[in-house]
Design a protein around this motif. Sequence first.
Motif, PDB file in Angstrom:
ATOM      1  N   ARG A  22      14.763  22.243 -69.238  1.00  0.00           N
ATOM      2  CA  ARG A  22      15.533  21.029 -69.521  1.00  0.00           C
ATOM      3  C   ARG A  22      14.874  19.808 -68.888  1.00  0.00           C
ATOM      4  NH1 ARG A  22      18.453  18.202 -72.932  1.00  0.00           N
ATOM      5  NH2 ARG A  22      20.250  17.143 -72.026  1.00  0.00           N
ATOM      6  N   SER A  32      15.945  27.722 -66.941  1.00  0.00           N
ATOM      7  CA  SER A  32      16.620  26.844 -67.894  1.00  0.00           C
ATOM      8  C   SER A  32      16.565  25.410 -67.398  1.00  0.00           C
ATOM      9  CB  SER A  32      18.074  27.288 -68.080  1.00  0.00           C
ATOM     10  OG  SER A  32      18.122  28.581 -68.633  1.00  0.00           O
ATOM     11  N   TYR A  33      16.759  25.209 -66.092  1.00  0.00           N
ATOM     12  CA  TYR A  33      16.702  23.871 -65.516  1.00  0.00           C
ATOM     13  C   TYR A  33      15.305  23.276 -65.683  1.00  0.00           C
ATOM     14  CZ  TYR A  33      16.359  20.159 -62.097  1.00  0.00           C
ATOM     15  OH  TYR A  33      16.118  18.961 -61.499  1.00  0.00           O
ATOM     16  N   LYS A  59      11.825  18.843 -70.887  1.00  0.00           N
ATOM     17  CA  LYS A  59      12.233  18.253 -72.164  1.00  0.00           C
ATOM     18  C   LYS A  59      12.674  16.794 -71.976  1.00  0.00           C
ATOM     19  CE  LYS A  59      15.417  18.984 -76.058  1.00  0.00           C
ATOM     20  NZ  LYS A  59      16.119  17.692 -75.991  1.00  0.00           N
ATOM     21  N   ASN A  83      21.373  11.690 -68.936  1.00  0.00           N
ATOM     22  CA  ASN A  83      21.059  13.121 -69.029  1.00  0.00           C
ATOM     23  C   ASN A  83      20.212  13.576 -67.844  1.00  0.00           C
ATOM     24  OD1 ASN A  83      22.479  13.254 -71.435  1.00  0.00           O
ATOM     25  ND2 ASN A  83      20.654  13.086 -72.723  1.00  0.00           N
TER      26      ASN A  83
END
Length: 213
Positions: free
Chosen positions: A102, A98-99, A105, A134
């Motif tokens: 992210r 997931s990291y 992205k 972010n």
Amino acid sequence: MTTLAEHMIADGAENRPPMLDKTMYNSWQSRMLLYIKGKKNGRMMLESIENGPLVNPTIEENGQIRKKKYVELAEQEKLQDDCDVQPTNIVLQGTQLSYQERECKLYNEFEKFTSIKGESLHEYYLCFAQIIKNMHTIGMTMHQVQVNKKFLNALQVEWSKFVIDVKLAKNMYNTNYDQLYAYLSQHKGHANEVRMLRERYPDPLALVANYQT
């Protein structure tokens, strides 16, 4: 005076682990349980999640009671002990993936970021600052010069002259984009004037002639 960039670093420290959005907890939990159930010995792993890990049986040795070592466990007990560990490893692997998703992205957003025609310098600055915030939140780091150049090069064409000036006046390795924003803010009036002239005279030759006038 604390800069916006410093606030962002404080809000998203690099030693803070990646967090899941609270609104996604139930969905994430359901997906992980289904994934674990489909693995080999999945039902034993689910039992470990629901009821806790195996409590190692004990034996008496030289008048003392101690827990059995792994090699001393029965085959079924060894299997259950293994199944206690696997769910944690699966969750950690999922967090890492997931990291990475992210991170990719956000880096893609950074690379494609550009100003929108008609937006103010302040609006542009806030949008850029949100991307950097972010990045800091999940521990991403980028070279200061790379961040500064992106901030300047993605501006609309009416800022071209002032971008050249600020690159000559400032050290891109030591300056942060808050300072670049403050410098450019002093020239908002001139930039708006250039923008209006460009809109009024689309032909470059006419633009130069009228700008000189």
